[in-house]
Design an enzyme around this catalytic site. Sequence first.
Site, PDB file in Angstrom:
ATOM      1  CG  ASP A   1      -1.869   0.853   1.401  1.00  9.02           C
ATOM      2  OD1 ASP A   1      -3.047   0.712   1.092  1.00  9.02           O
ATOM      3  OD2 ASP A   1      -1.714   2.313   1.012  1.00  9.02           O
ATOM      4  CB  ILE A   2       1.209   3.913  -2.342  1.00  7.80           C
ATOM      5  CG1 ILE A   2      -0.005   4.774  -2.484  1.00  7.80           C
ATOM      6  CG2 ILE A   2       1.718   3.239  -3.475  1.00  7.80           C
ATOM      7  CD1 ILE A   2      -0.376   5.657  -3.441  1.00  7.80           C
TER       8      ILE A   2
ATOM      9  CD  GLN B   1     -14.754  -1.000  -2.105  1.00  6.58           C
ATOM     10  OE1 GLN B   1     -16.098  -0.798  -1.855  1.00  6.58           O
ATOM     11  NE2 GLN B   1     -14.124  -1.905  -3.018  1.00  6.58           N
TER      12      GLN B   1
ATOM     13  CG  HIS C   1      -8.745  -3.152  -1.742  1.00  4.96           C
ATOM     14  ND1 HIS C   1      -9.750  -2.175  -2.245  1.00  4.96           N
ATOM     15  CD2 HIS C   1      -8.449  -2.462  -0.982  1.00  4.96           C
ATOM     16  CE1 HIS C   1     -10.022  -1.433  -1.635  1.00  4.96           C
ATOM     17  NE2 HIS C   1      -8.874  -1.103  -0.689  1.00  4.96           N
TER      18      HIS C   1
ATOM     19  CG  HIS D   1      -6.539  -2.833   3.676  1.00  5.12           C
ATOM     20  ND1 HIS D   1      -5.740  -1.748   3.155  1.00  5.12           N
ATOM     21  CD2 HIS D   1      -7.857  -2.495   3.362  1.00  5.12           C
ATOM     22  CE1 HIS D   1      -6.749  -0.732   2.844  1.00  5.12           C
ATOM     23  NE2 HIS D   1      -7.861  -1.211   2.695  1.00  5.12           N
TER      24      HIS D   1
END
Length: 132
Positions: free
Chosen positions: A29-30, A91, A97, A99
């Site tokens: 994750d960025i 979301q 996705h 996490h």
Amino acid sequence: MACLFCSIVAGDIPSRQVYADEHAIAFLDIGPWKRGHTLVIPRRHVDDVLAADEALTEIAPAIGATARLLTDRLGADGLNMLSSAGPVAGQEVFHLHVHLVPRYAGDPGLRRLFDRDPSIDLDEVYAAITGP
Ligand code: ZN
């Protein structure tokens, strides 16, 4: 409308990919909450787990393998797993996705899970996971 995560699957947008199989990919994750925060997504477009709950079964092996990879390589003491469905649930990208958030003994508990940590060096974490 273009989907950010479909573009990552296609390789049109770069990512720090840490795992891939036939049905799923996993990448850092960025905007990580904790060191090693990773997203596991199906290769096919699915809006969320409510739209196609069988997609969760397809990506389950990738979730398990990535969770073990992260905890082994980063020396994590635990892990949170979370998926949101719909704007009301928070979301932000509407491609399913999950996490995976490694957790460490010095930073315990659920209340602080969602605090972004801008001090995390993504290239260092990526090297720790994928390096020799
Ligand atoms: Zn998509």
